[in-house]
Write an enzyme that holds these catalytic residues in place. Structure first.
Site, short mmCIF file in Angstrom:
data_model
loop_
_atom_site.label_atom_id
_atom_site.label_comp_id
_atom_site.label_asym_id
_atom_site.label_seq_id
_atom_site.Cartn_x
_atom_site.Cartn_y
_atom_site.Cartn_z
N ASN A 25 0.84 -1.18 0.00
CA ASN A 25 0.00 0.00 0.00
C ASN A 25 0.88 1.23 0.00
O ASN A 25 1.94 1.25 0.63
CB ASN A 25 -0.90 0.03 1.25
N GLY A 35 5.53 6.89 -1.40
CA GLY A 35 6.86 6.55 -1.88
C GLY A 35 7.79 6.01 -0.82
O GLY A 35 9.01 6.01 -0.98
N ARG A 36 7.21 5.52 0.27
CA ARG A 36 7.99 4.99 1.40
C ARG A 36 8.87 6.05 2.06
O ARG A 36 9.83 5.73 2.76
CB ARG A 36 8.84 3.78 0.97
N MET A 37 8.53 7.32 1.87
CA MET A 37 9.27 8.41 2.52
C MET A 37 8.56 8.76 3.82
O MET A 37 8.05 9.87 4.03
CB MET A 37 9.36 9.63 1.59
#
Length: 214
Positions: free
Chosen positions: A10, A191-193
């Site tokens: 997700n 964006g997994r940031m």
């Protein structure tokens, strides 16, 4: 060969976390997030994964329910003779983790676990449903048993024993408080940031706060 699970992901987009949004004290920030988890009707918002370690250094985890947050720390209850209780006797160092998927958040706390007073344990035990009180007497938690019939038999015996009377707290059952020295707040981001902030205990009861890379 690619696993059927490898493409499950997700992209977290719901919220963000900024330094100027944080409370000055970590347990106030945790209480704030817990209240928001309750308001969103998150399933079991007070459920936390408790990690302890045994005498061989083997970590072990299980889900327990948070019952109080105070200036001291996080309180939960269990059988003192259970596996987790034995681990805590060996090493009081422990860690807990909350994960609220609906809010795309988690909180990790590292600290030391201590028993709360018998008076505090008595007060909470008295507030529990009668069925749960009997269960605390009937279950030899974490021990091997032959079958469910044995447990049902034990439950019926204590149900009969305490019929028509108040049920006292078993000496082997009570509360612990996790006193944290490090707490990390994690907010999922695109964006997994992800946003990650850590409170680290400092001298004089102060807390240092810093951001971590995702």
């Amino acid at each position: 060969m690619q696993s059927k699970f490898s493409n499950i992901r997700n992209d977290y987009k719901r919220l963000s976390l900024r330094r100027d949004n944080l409370e000055g004290l970590p347990l106030l920030q945790l209480k704030k997030w817990l209240e928001e988890a309750v308001e969103t009707e998150h399933t079991e918002p007070t459920a936390m994964t408790l990690a302890t370690v045994d005498a061989t250094g083997q970590p072990s985890q299980r889900v327990v329910l948070l019952k109080d947050i105070s200036d001291k720390g996080l309180t939960f209850f269990t059988n003192y003779l259970s596996k987790k209780g034995q681990h805590i006797d060996f090493s009081p160092k422990a860690s807990v983790n909350f994960f609220w998927a609906m809010l795309e958040r988690q909180v990790r706390l590292d600290g030391v676990v201590k028993k709360i007073s018998a008076k505090e344990s008595d007060a909470y035990f008295a507030s529990r449903p009668r069925e749960s009180q009997i269960g605390a007497w009937a279950s030899p938690q974490s021990e091997m048993v032959q079958d469910s019939a044995y447990l049902n038999k034990m439950y019926r015996e204590f149900e009969e024993k305490f019929s028509g009377m108040e049920i006292p707290r078993p000496a082997r059952w009570g509360g612990y408080v996790l006193v944290p020295h490090r707490i990390e707040f994690w907010q999922g981001r695109p964006g997994r940031m992800h946003d990650r902030f850590v409170y680290q205990a400092a001298k004089g009861g102060e807390w240092d706060i810093f951001r971590l890379a995702p």
